[in-house]
Design an enzyme around this catalytic site. Sequence first.
Site, PDB file in Angstrom:
ATOM      1  N   ASP A 115       0.879  -1.166  -0.127  1.00 48.48           N
ATOM      2  CA  ASP A 115       0.062  -0.099   0.041  1.00 48.48           C
ATOM      3  C   ASP A 115       0.862   1.145   0.123  1.00 48.48           C
ATOM      4  O   ASP A 115       1.839   1.209   0.846  1.00 48.48           O
ATOM      5  CB  ASP A 115      -0.901  -0.051   1.117  1.00 48.48           C
ATOM      6  CG  ASP A 115      -2.261   0.983   1.048  1.00 48.48           C
ATOM      7  OD1 ASP A 115      -3.091   0.508   1.013  1.00 48.48           O
ATOM      8  OD2 ASP A 115      -1.896   2.191   0.925  1.00 48.48           O
ATOM      9  N   ILE A 116       0.370   2.343  -0.779  1.00 45.47           N
ATOM     10  CA  ILE A 116       1.327   3.612  -0.801  1.00 45.47           C
ATOM     11  C   ILE A 116       1.274   4.310   0.397  1.00 45.47           C
ATOM     12  O   ILE A 116       2.149   5.148   0.673  1.00 45.47           O
ATOM     13  CB  ILE A 116       0.877   4.301  -2.074  1.00 45.47           C
ATOM     14  CG1 ILE A 116       1.703   5.278  -2.710  1.00 45.47           C
ATOM     15  CG2 ILE A 116      -0.326   5.138  -1.828  1.00 45.47           C
ATOM     16  CD1 ILE A 116       1.335   5.932  -4.046  1.00 45.47           C
TER      17      ILE A 116
ATOM     18  N   ASN B 172     -12.906  -2.998   2.559  1.00 48.74           N
ATOM     19  CA  ASN B 172     -13.767  -1.794   2.796  1.00 48.74           C
ATOM     20  C   ASN B 172     -14.898  -1.996   1.197  1.00 48.74           C
ATOM     21  O   ASN B 172     -14.390  -1.921   0.241  1.00 48.74           O
ATOM     22  CB  ASN B 172     -13.252  -0.499   2.603  1.00 48.74           C
ATOM     23  CG  ASN B 172     -12.244  -0.298   3.808  1.00 48.74           C
ATOM     24  OD1 ASN B 172     -12.572  -0.827   4.882  1.00 48.74           O
ATOM     25  ND2 ASN B 172     -11.073   0.260   3.605  1.00 48.74           N
TER      26      ASN B 172
ATOM     27  N   GLY C 284     -15.159   3.182   3.913  1.00 49.23           N
ATOM     28  CA  GLY C 284     -13.946   3.589   3.603  1.00 49.23           C
ATOM     29  C   GLY C 284     -13.317   3.427   2.447  1.00 49.23           C
ATOM     30  O   GLY C 284     -12.135   3.405   1.949  1.00 49.23           O
ATOM     31  N   GLN C 285     -14.144   2.630   1.315  1.00 45.02           N
ATOM     32  CA  GLN C 285     -13.496   2.341   0.007  1.00 45.02           C
ATOM     33  C   GLN C 285     -13.261   3.319  -0.979  1.00 45.02           C
ATOM     34  O   GLN C 285     -14.303   4.304  -1.032  1.00 45.02           O
ATOM     35  CB  GLN C 285     -14.654   1.342  -0.743  1.00 45.02           C
ATOM     36  CG  GLN C 285     -14.085   0.753  -1.974  1.00 45.02           C
ATOM     37  CD  GLN C 285     -14.951  -0.422  -2.451  1.00 45.02           C
ATOM     38  OE1 GLN C 285     -16.021  -0.639  -2.226  1.00 45.02           O
ATOM     39  NE2 GLN C 285     -14.298  -0.956  -3.760  1.00 45.02           N
ATOM     40  N   SER C 286     -12.351   3.444  -1.387  1.00 43.12           N
ATOM     41  CA  SER C 286     -12.029   4.704  -1.955  1.00 43.12           C
ATOM     42  C   SER C 286     -11.279   4.164  -3.913  1.00 43.12           C
ATOM     43  O   SER C 286     -11.390   4.848  -4.549  1.00 43.12           O
ATOM     44  CB  SER C 286     -10.786   5.403  -1.600  1.00 43.12           C
ATOM     45  OG  SER C 286      -9.350   4.867  -1.390  1.00 43.12           O
TER      46      SER C 286
ATOM     47  N   HIS D 266     -10.393  -5.432  -3.412  1.00 44.55           N
ATOM     48  CA  HIS D 266      -9.028  -5.501  -2.990  1.00 44.55           C
ATOM     49  C   HIS D 266      -9.124  -5.780  -1.353  1.00 44.55           C
ATOM     50  O   HIS D 266      -9.885  -5.228  -0.768  1.00 44.55           O
ATOM     51  CB  HIS D 266      -8.010  -4.145  -2.960  1.00 44.55           C
ATOM     52  CG  HIS D 266      -8.616  -3.064  -2.540  1.00 44.55           C
ATOM     53  ND1 HIS D 266      -9.575  -2.393  -3.139  1.00 44.55           N
ATOM     54  CD2 HIS D 266      -8.375  -2.165  -1.313  1.00 44.55           C
ATOM     55  CE1 HIS D 266     -10.062  -1.245  -2.504  1.00 44.55           C
ATOM     56  NE2 HIS D 266      -9.311  -1.311  -1.364  1.00 44.55           N
TER      57      HIS D 266
HETATM   58  P1  5GP Z   1      -9.796   1.446   0.131  1.00 46.72           P
HETATM   59  O1  5GP Z   1      -9.703   2.978   0.704  1.00 46.72           O
HETATM   60  O2  5GP Z   1     -10.316   1.545  -1.353  1.00 46.72           O
HETATM   61  O3  5GP Z   1      -9.903   0.492   0.862  1.00 46.72           O
HETATM   62  O4  5GP Z   1      -8.187   1.092  -0.130  1.00 46.72           O
HETATM   63  C1  5GP Z   1      -7.514   1.732  -1.240  1.00 46.72           C
HETATM   64  C2  5GP Z   1      -5.879   1.667  -0.793  1.00 46.72           C
HETATM   65  O5  5GP Z   1      -5.193   1.885  -1.954  1.00 46.72           O
HETATM   66  C3  5GP Z   1      -5.535   2.651   0.259  1.00 46.72           C
HETATM   67  O6  5GP Z   1      -5.089   2.059   1.419  1.00 46.72           O
HETATM   68  C4  5GP Z   1      -4.496   3.443  -0.581  1.00 46.72           C
HETATM   69  O7  5GP Z   1      -3.464   4.025   0.347  1.00 46.72           O
HETATM   70  C5  5GP Z   1      -4.082   2.577  -1.668  1.00 46.72           C
HETATM   71  N1  5GP Z   1      -3.635   3.370  -2.699  1.00 46.72           N
HETATM   72  C6  5GP Z   1      -4.171   4.361  -3.557  1.00 46.72           C
HETATM   73  N2  5GP Z   1      -3.576   4.708  -4.431  1.00 46.72           N
HETATM   74  C7  5GP Z   1      -2.328   3.716  -4.565  1.00 46.72           C
HETATM   75  C8  5GP Z   1      -1.284   3.819  -5.393  1.00 46.72           C
HETATM   76  O8  5GP Z   1      -1.211   4.543  -6.556  1.00 46.72           O
HETATM   77  N3  5GP Z   1      -0.531   2.619  -5.173  1.00 46.72           N
HETATM   78  C9  5GP Z   1      -0.600   1.909  -4.090  1.00 46.72           C
HETATM   79  N4  5GP Z   1       0.443   0.778  -3.940  1.00 46.72           N
HETATM   80  N5  5GP Z   1      -1.559   2.050  -3.328  1.00 46.72           N
HETATM   81  C10 5GP Z   1      -2.429   2.910  -3.546  1.00 46.72           C
END
Ligand code: 5GP
Length: 113
Positions: free
Chosen positions: A30-31, A86, A92-94, A99
Amino acid sequence: MADSLFTKIINKQIPAEVVYEDDLCFAIKDINPQAPVHLLLIPKKPLDRLSNAAADDQALLGHLMLVVGKLTRQLKIDGAFRLAINNGAEAGQSVFHLHLHILAGRPFHWPPG
Ligand code: 5GP
């Protein structure tokens, strides 16, 4: 529909640190890690969220769970890790490409808040 961020990562249009890959899925760091170990396990099929999975995704979803076991054993975090999905913006899904967050290396509390 436009490719998701994770489809762009699979297609190498966006760089990422890949720690695992097979025919059906891949895992990246994760970034913005929320724990010393924070991986995202991502199916190559761009399913937008878990609640839209269908009967023909059963094998894929089972595969992801087995990969979680394999990866966590390889990384020696199988004794204690948190797995999170999420589902939906309010949860919290972005990124709208399914994933699994695999987090480890610090204590986790329950309920998560
Ligand atoms: P969500 O919020 O959808 O459950 O999780 C998305 C995840 O993707 C977040 O934890 C966020 O830090 C990660 N993320 C967003 N953009 C990138 C990216 O460009 N590279 C990587 N490796 N992770 C990312």
